[in-house]
Scaffold this active site. Structure first.
Site, PDB file in Angstrom:
ATOM      1  N   SER A 219      -5.657   4.697  -9.165  1.00 58.88           N
ATOM      2  CA  SER A 219      -6.998   4.488  -9.680  1.00 58.88           C
ATOM      3  C   SER A 219      -7.952   5.436  -8.944  1.00 58.88           C
ATOM      4  O   SER A 219      -7.534   6.237  -8.112  1.00 58.88           O
ATOM      5  CB  SER A 219      -7.392   3.017  -9.539  1.00 58.88           C
ATOM      6  OG  SER A 219      -6.771   2.419  -8.427  1.00 58.88           O
TER       7      SER A 219
ATOM      8  N   TYR B 269     -10.607   7.887 -20.935  1.00 57.46           N
ATOM      9  CA  TYR B 269     -10.962   8.121 -19.531  1.00 57.46           C
ATOM     10  C   TYR B 269     -12.332   8.805 -19.489  1.00 57.46           C
ATOM     11  O   TYR B 269     -12.711   9.488 -20.444  1.00 57.46           O
ATOM     12  CB  TYR B 269      -9.894   8.983 -18.829  1.00 57.46           C
ATOM     13  CG  TYR B 269      -8.640   8.203 -18.419  1.00 57.46           C
ATOM     14  CD1 TYR B 269      -8.636   6.803 -18.358  1.00 57.46           C
ATOM     15  CD2 TYR B 269      -7.467   8.865 -18.083  1.00 57.46           C
ATOM     16  CE1 TYR B 269      -7.498   6.103 -17.977  1.00 57.46           C
ATOM     17  CE2 TYR B 269      -6.321   8.162 -17.698  1.00 57.46           C
ATOM     18  CZ  TYR B 269      -6.341   6.789 -17.644  1.00 57.46           C
ATOM     19  OH  TYR B 269      -5.227   6.088 -17.265  1.00 57.46           O
TER      20      TYR B 269
ATOM     21  N   ASP C 271       0.126   7.761  -9.399  1.00 54.40           N
ATOM     22  CA  ASP C 271      -0.636   7.276 -10.549  1.00 54.40           C
ATOM     23  C   ASP C 271      -1.658   6.295 -10.003  1.00 54.40           C
ATOM     24  O   ASP C 271      -1.457   5.085 -10.019  1.00 54.40           O
ATOM     25  CB  ASP C 271       0.318   6.594 -11.533  1.00 54.40           C
ATOM     26  CG  ASP C 271      -0.424   5.958 -12.695  1.00 54.40           C
ATOM     27  OD1 ASP C 271      -1.620   6.243 -12.868  1.00 54.40           O
ATOM     28  OD2 ASP C 271       0.191   5.164 -13.422  1.00 54.40           O
TER      29      ASP C 271
ATOM     30  N   ASP D 111       0.838  -1.193   0.000  1.00 61.10           N
ATOM     31  CA  ASP D 111       0.000   0.000   0.000  1.00 61.10           C
ATOM     32  C   ASP D 111       0.879   1.250   0.000  1.00 61.10           C
ATOM     33  O   ASP D 111       1.716   1.417   0.877  1.00 61.10           O
ATOM     34  CB  ASP D 111      -0.902  -0.036   1.244  1.00 61.10           C
ATOM     35  CG  ASP D 111      -1.992   1.022   1.158  1.00 61.10           C
ATOM     36  OD1 ASP D 111      -1.767   2.087   0.529  1.00 61.10           O
ATOM     37  OD2 ASP D 111      -3.080   0.793   1.703  1.00 61.10           O
TER      38      ASP D 111
HETATM   39  N1  AAT Z   1      -1.093   3.962 -15.351  1.00 62.32           N
HETATM   40  C1  AAT Z   1      -2.449   4.256 -15.639  1.00 62.32           C
HETATM   41  C2  AAT Z   1      -3.355   3.448 -14.845  1.00 62.32           C
HETATM   42  C3  AAT Z   1      -3.767   3.750 -13.595  1.00 62.32           C
HETATM   43  S1  AAT Z   1      -3.270   2.577 -12.589  1.00 62.32           S
HETATM   44  C4  AAT Z   1      -3.610   2.876 -10.975  1.00 62.32           C
HETATM   45  C5  AAT Z   1      -2.902   1.799 -10.139  1.00 62.32           C
HETATM   46  O1  AAT Z   1      -2.989   2.179  -8.760  1.00 62.32           O
HETATM   47  C6  AAT Z   1      -3.499   0.391 -10.221  1.00 62.32           C
HETATM   48  O2  AAT Z   1      -2.525  -0.493 -10.711  1.00 62.32           O
HETATM   49  C7  AAT Z   1      -3.891   0.053  -8.772  1.00 62.32           C
HETATM   50  O3  AAT Z   1      -3.691  -1.299  -8.431  1.00 62.32           O
HETATM   51  C8  AAT Z   1      -2.946   0.982  -8.006  1.00 62.32           C
HETATM   52  N2  AAT Z   1      -3.350   1.311  -6.637  1.00 62.32           N
HETATM   53  C9  AAT Z   1      -4.604   1.555  -6.167  1.00 62.32           C
HETATM   54  N3  AAT Z   1      -4.579   1.834  -4.856  1.00 62.32           N
HETATM   55  C10 AAT Z   1      -3.272   1.780  -4.454  1.00 62.32           C
HETATM   56  C11 AAT Z   1      -2.619   1.967  -3.200  1.00 62.32           C
HETATM   57  N4  AAT Z   1      -3.314   2.279  -2.100  1.00 62.32           N
HETATM   58  N5  AAT Z   1      -1.268   1.840  -3.165  1.00 62.32           N
HETATM   59  C12 AAT Z   1      -0.564   1.518  -4.288  1.00 62.32           C
HETATM   60  N6  AAT Z   1      -1.143   1.326  -5.493  1.00 62.32           N
HETATM   61  C13 AAT Z   1      -2.488   1.454  -5.587  1.00 62.32           C
HETATM   62  C14 AAT Z   1      -4.582   4.967 -13.255  1.00 62.32           C
HETATM   63  C15 AAT Z   1      -5.972   4.886 -13.809  1.00 62.32           C
HETATM   64  C16 AAT Z   1      -6.800   6.147 -13.710  1.00 62.32           C
HETATM   65  C17 AAT Z   1      -8.271   5.847 -13.977  1.00 62.32           C
HETATM   66  C18 AAT Z   1      -9.100   7.054 -14.225  1.00 62.32           C
HETATM   67  N7  AAT Z   1     -10.529   6.760 -14.291  1.00 62.32           N
END
Ligand code: AAT
Length: 289
Positions: A158, A225, A156, A140
């Protein structure tokens, strides 16, 4: 729901759903954190979907990855240490690796399945992992941040429904501010001005309290997006002033000294400055915070 099409449905964008025609489903799995799907679309190449939400497509990932990386790193003189939170696909790593001043790149992604799937299906994105400066940590990002002193931070992440929720909250921004060096910078995925002004409003208000340097919102166009645009929150701590709107550390378009295997497609200095121009409805809210 139209048979043979993928529709992106979420309470974060009620009443609308962008759809892509599916040629073939290439992967379906369930990790400890989310449902993972990869499919071949007919017009955007391969697509990575987590919990029903598009994370990237081969055709337009360049816009998001180049902007979320070069907006912060081209705004400071010599970035040396970079921490990426999320971004397990490797796209941000690929972009960070264009910067020859960078000595160390840590990435903390919560979900190993995203990393594995990206290496298998998105080699031109996961190429970022080939850089020997990169160290991958699975965990995390909220907790991990405390272990890397003085980085430039790129979040980066989600959307705030699911494992990324805390990455949008005040305590997270407070730990980012603590970890940055004076004049250090952070850039986070900050949603869409068309859909999420309420989220953006809160993030901006929190950041103005927490970051003593500059606090700016930028945005760009990413057709797959939600609403076709996505924004970024850029902040700096007190110390040497950072003027995000005027990049001082330009990169070569072809960056031939690195292993990214392709030149830039989207980012340049004009796109950088233009990203901070806001439509009136967004400017009113963001500047009032
Ligand atoms: N590179 C473009 C894609 C993303 S990926 C976002 C990443 O964040 C995912 O792989 C997810 O598993 C990760 N993630 C989520 N929460 C955590 C956390 N707490 N710690 C570490 N990693 C995390 C971005 C997409 C944008 C979408 C817009 N609608």
């Amino acid at each position: 729901i139209i048979p043979g099409w993928f529709s992106e449905i979420s309470p974060m964008w009620p009443g609308e759903a962008h759809s892509l025609k599916v040629e073939k489903i290439l992967f379906q799995g369930k990790s400890d954190y989310q449902n993972v799907i990869v499919f071949q679309s007919s017009t955007y190449g391969k697509v990575l979907v987590l919990d029903g939400v598009i994370q990237l497509t081969e055709r337009d990932e360049c816009a998001y990855h180049e902007m979320i990386t070069h907006l912060p790193l081209c705004s400071i003189p010599n970035p040396k240490k970079v921490l990426v939170i999320g971004g397990g696909d490797g796209g941000v790593l690929r972009e960070v690796s264009r910067h020859s001043s960078v000595e160390k790149i840590d990435i903390c992604e919560i979900d190993k399945m995203v990393v594995d799937v990206s290496k298998q299906f998105f080699p031109k994105v996961a190429v970022g992992y080939d850089d020997p400066r990169v160290t991958l940590h699975i965990g995390d990002g909220v907790a991990f941040l405390k272990a890397v002193p003085d980085p430039a931070v790129i979040v980066d992440s989600s959307d705030p429904i699911g494992p990324a929720q805390e990455l949008f909250e005040k305590p997270f921004f407070q730990s980012v501010a603590k970890s940055l060096r004076p004049g250090g910078v952070v850039c986070t995925q900050a949603e869409s001005i068309w859909l999420h002004m309420h989220i953006i409003e809160d993030i901006v208000a929190n950041c103005r309290q927490i970051f003593k340097g500059s606090v700016n919102y930028a945005w760009t166009s990413v057709p797959t997006y939600p609403s076709g645009v996505i924004g970024f929150m850029l902040c700096s701590t007190e110390g040497p002033a950072v003027d995000f709107k005027h990049p001082i550390n330009p990169i070569d378009a072809d960056c031939s000294h690195v292993n990214t295997k392709r030149p830039l497609k989207f980012y340049n200095s004009e796109m950088h400055s233009a990203a901070f121009c806001l439509p009136l409805f967004a400017k009113r809210v963001i500047e009032s915070k």
